[in-house]
Each structure stands twice: as structure tokens, then as C-alpha cells.
Design a protein around this motif. Structure first.
Motif, PDB file in Angstrom:
ATOM      1  N   TYR A   9       0.854  -1.185   0.000  1.00  0.00           N
ATOM      2  CA  TYR A   9       0.000   0.000   0.000  1.00  0.00           C
ATOM      3  C   TYR A   9       0.886   1.229   0.000  1.00  0.00           C
ATOM      4  O   TYR A   9       1.932   1.251   0.651  1.00  0.00           O
ATOM      5  CB  TYR A   9      -0.890   0.061   1.249  1.00  0.00           C
ATOM      6  N   LEU A  10       0.477   2.229  -0.736  1.00  0.00           N
ATOM      7  CA  LEU A  10       1.089   3.549  -0.682  1.00  0.00           C
ATOM      8  C   LEU A  10       0.081   4.460   0.016  1.00  0.00           C
ATOM      9  O   LEU A  10      -1.084   4.494  -0.363  1.00  0.00           O
ATOM     10  CB  LEU A  10       1.390   4.076  -2.079  1.00  0.00           C
ATOM     11  N   GLU A  11       0.528   5.169   1.068  1.00  0.00           N
ATOM     12  CA  GLU A  11      -0.377   6.038   1.813  1.00  0.00           C
ATOM     13  C   GLU A  11       0.250   7.406   2.036  1.00  0.00           C
ATOM     14  O   GLU A  11       1.459   7.520   2.233  1.00  0.00           O
ATOM     15  CB  GLU A  11      -0.707   5.444   3.192  1.00  0.00           C
ATOM     16  N   ARG A  12      -0.607   8.434   1.993  1.00  0.00           N
ATOM     17  CA  ARG A  12      -0.190   9.781   2.360  1.00  0.00           C
ATOM     18  C   ARG A  12      -1.390  10.504   2.942  1.00  0.00           C
ATOM     19  O   ARG A  12      -2.540  10.254   2.565  1.00  0.00           O
ATOM     20  CB  ARG A  12       0.386  10.545   1.174  1.00  0.00           C
ATOM     21  N   GLU A  13      -1.102  11.391   3.880  1.00  0.00           N
ATOM     22  CA  GLU A  13      -2.157  12.177   4.496  1.00  0.00           C
ATOM     23  C   GLU A  13      -2.508  13.331   3.571  1.00  0.00           C
ATOM     24  O   GLU A  13      -1.625  13.958   2.978  1.00  0.00           O
ATOM     25  CB  GLU A  13      -1.694  12.715   5.850  1.00  0.00           C
TER      26      GLU A  13
ATOM     27  N   SER B  29      11.260   4.003   3.627  1.00  0.00           N
ATOM     28  CA  SER B  29       9.891   3.969   4.133  1.00  0.00           C
ATOM     29  C   SER B  29       8.952   4.800   3.260  1.00  0.00           C
ATOM     30  O   SER B  29       7.760   4.586   3.268  1.00  0.00           O
ATOM     31  CB  SER B  29       9.837   4.481   5.572  1.00  0.00           C
ATOM     32  N   ARG B  30       9.530   5.729   2.482  1.00  0.00           N
ATOM     33  CA  ARG B  30       8.717   6.585   1.617  1.00  0.00           C
ATOM     34  C   ARG B  30       9.301   6.609   0.206  1.00  0.00           C
ATOM     35  O   ARG B  30      10.506   6.520   0.033  1.00  0.00           O
ATOM     36  CB  ARG B  30       8.664   8.006   2.157  1.00  0.00           C
ATOM     37  N   ILE B  31       8.395   6.721  -0.780  1.00  0.00           N
ATOM     38  CA  ILE B  31       8.827   6.847  -2.171  1.00  0.00           C
ATOM     39  C   ILE B  31       8.004   7.926  -2.862  1.00  0.00           C
ATOM     40  O   ILE B  31       6.921   8.290  -2.397  1.00  0.00           O
ATOM     41  CB  ILE B  31       8.711   5.519  -2.955  1.00  0.00           C
ATOM     42  N   ASP B  32       8.530   8.428  -3.970  1.00  0.00           N
ATOM     43  CA  ASP B  32       7.811   9.393  -4.797  1.00  0.00           C
ATOM     44  C   ASP B  32       6.890   8.641  -5.738  1.00  0.00           C
ATOM     45  O   ASP B  32       7.314   7.688  -6.404  1.00  0.00           O
ATOM     46  CB  ASP B  32       8.787  10.241  -5.619  1.00  0.00           C
TER      47      ASP B  32
ATOM     48  N   GLU C 286       3.461   9.808  -8.335  1.00  0.00           N
ATOM     49  CA  GLU C 286       2.554  10.845  -8.841  1.00  0.00           C
ATOM     50  C   GLU C 286       2.911  12.223  -8.305  1.00  0.00           C
ATOM     51  O   GLU C 286       2.046  13.046  -8.032  1.00  0.00           O
ATOM     52  CB  GLU C 286       1.100  10.507  -8.494  1.00  0.00           C
ATOM     53  N   GLY C 287       4.201  12.473  -8.099  1.00  0.00           N
ATOM     54  CA  GLY C 287       4.648  13.783  -7.654  1.00  0.00           C
ATOM     55  C   GLY C 287       4.500  14.030  -6.165  1.00  0.00           C
ATOM     56  O   GLY C 287       4.728  15.147  -5.708  1.00  0.00           O
ATOM     57  N   SER C 288       4.109  13.034  -5.389  1.00  0.00           N
ATOM     58  CA  SER C 288       3.963  13.182  -3.935  1.00  0.00           C
ATOM     59  C   SER C 288       4.753  12.087  -3.229  1.00  0.00           C
ATOM     60  O   SER C 288       5.047  11.046  -3.814  1.00  0.00           O
ATOM     61  CB  SER C 288       2.492  13.060  -3.527  1.00  0.00           C
ATOM     62  N   LYS C 289       5.070  12.334  -1.962  1.00  0.00           N
ATOM     63  CA  LYS C 289       5.754  11.333  -1.131  1.00  0.00           C
ATOM     64  C   LYS C 289       4.702  10.444  -0.469  1.00  0.00           C
ATOM     65  O   LYS C 289       3.757  10.949   0.145  1.00  0.00           O
ATOM     66  CB  LYS C 289       6.584  12.007  -0.035  1.00  0.00           C
ATOM     67  N   TYR C 290       4.886   9.138  -0.631  1.00  0.00           N
ATOM     68  CA  TYR C 290       3.975   8.173  -0.041  1.00  0.00           C
ATOM     69  C   TYR C 290       4.717   7.277   0.940  1.00  0.00           C
ATOM     70  O   TYR C 290       5.865   6.889   0.691  1.00  0.00           O
ATOM     71  CB  TYR C 290       3.353   7.277  -1.126  1.00  0.00           C
ATOM     72  N   LEU C 291       4.052   6.919   2.023  1.00  0.00           N
ATOM     73  CA  LEU C 291       4.541   5.929   2.957  1.00  0.00           C
ATOM     74  C   LEU C 291       4.278   4.555   2.338  1.00  0.00           C
ATOM     75  O   LEU C 291       3.181   4.306   1.822  1.00  0.00           O
ATOM     76  CB  LEU C 291       3.807   6.059   4.294  1.00  0.00           C
TER      77      LEU C 291
END
Length: 181
Positions: A49-53, A134-137, A139-144
Motif C-alpha cells: 500500500y502507498l499512503e499519504r495524508e 519507508s517513503r517513495i515518490d 505521482e509527484g507526492s511522497k507516499y509511505l
């Protein structure tokens, strides 16, 4: 007798596998035979899963879904096991693989990482090529990145190798012509 039957069944099951891991030696074989990587179907071996707030007012969600978790809005993108993907680009030995129809920003980076018995496996890595992140780029955003298993590797269909034509020439040998008979 039971041991022999067990060994035969294990070999049979192993040979029936539809997909194989993309390793350094398989990549070398693909490159030697000049196969176009963009025309090969790849699959991931484990889900993630990729998650971001995101703020509740943010309407710029490109993919995934927004869930409400602990009083916060979370944009979650799921990558299920065996999701088909294609290579967008190859850059410095890393493959940018897209699991959605979109641009290169929506690709995940897979690079050679040392694995079992000294073989290199193509595994999810960050922008610097490190498998420890723990995070990757995306779609132009940082995801957990949230794993169900410890890593995500790339596989391809075994049929890619059955269609490969390998030129083989047998050396005839070279003998010394004896002066003494």
C-alpha cells in the motif's frame, strides 16, 4: 520410495511455475538477445500500500481512494499481488514499471538487489536505488510504503524464455598434428 515420490512431485511443481523472478542473470540474457523490455509483461510478487495524508479539501487525488483513519484523511493506493505492469523506461540499470496507465511519475522503481545465493533480484527501491526506505515518490507526492511481506520483487512469464532463440555453435576442438607416428 516415499522420498523419491516427494522429490519428483517437488520438481514437477517447481517446473510448472508460470512466472519466474527477474534476476541479474535473466536480465543479462534478455539484453543479450536484444529483447525490448517494454514489450514484456511483468508482475509484482507481493502486495503493498502507498499512503499519504491529505487535507479534507484536497481534490487532486489522481488514483487510489481516500479513507478516514484516526481523524485524518488518507489517500491509499493498493498494489495487489500479481498486478501486471510494463516498463516505462530503463535508467542506470533500474526499471521504471507502471502498474497503471499514466505517465512516468506513476511508475515504481525496481533495481537489482543482492538476494539469496549471491543472485541479484529486481526489487522495489527508492530514487537512490536503496531497498531500505519507508517513503517513495509516486505521482509527484511522497507516499509511505506499507508492506504485507518484507519486499516486492518483479517476475515475468516463463514463456518469454521459451520464445527466445539462442544461437549456439559447437566448437569442434583443435588437435596437435603429431610429427611422430
Amino acid at each position: 520410495m516415499k522420498k523419491i515420490l516427494f522429490i519428483i512431485s517437488v520438481i514437477t511443481l517447481a517446473s510448472c511455475q508460470k512466472n519466474v523472478y527477474l534476476t541479474g542473470s535473466l536480465m543479462h540474457q534478455l539484453q543479450e538477445n536484444e529483447l525490448d523490455l517494454t514489450r514484456i509483461q511483468f508482475y509484482n510478487d507481493n502486495p503493498l500500500y502507498l499512503e499519504r495524508e491529505v487535507p479534507s479539501s484536497d481534490a487532486n487525488i489522481k488514483s487510489g481512494k481516500v479513507v478516514f483513519k484516526n481523524g485524518r484523511y488518507i489517500n491509499r493506493i493498493a498494489l495487489e499481488k500479481n498486478t501486471p505492469g510494463i516498463v516505462q523506461t530503463e535508467n542506470n540499470g533500474h526499471l521504471m514499471i507502471a502498474f497503471e496507465k499514466s505517465n512516468e511519475e506513476s511508475s515504481l522503481r525496481f533495481g537489482p538487489v543482492a538476494g539469496e545465493k549471491g543472485e541479484y533480484f529486481y526489487q522495489l527501491v527508492d530514487n537512490n536505488g536503496s531497498p531500505m526506505f519507508s517513503r517513495i515518490d509516486y505521482e509527484g507526492s511522497k507516499y509511505l510504503v506499507i508492506y504485507k511481506k518484507p519486499r516486492v520483487r518483479i517476475m515475468l512469464s516463463r514463456s518469454v524464455f521459451t520464445n527466445m532463440k539462442v544461437k549456439v555453435r559447437r566448437m569442434k576442438g583443435n588437435k596437435i598434428k603429431s610429427q611422430y607416428k
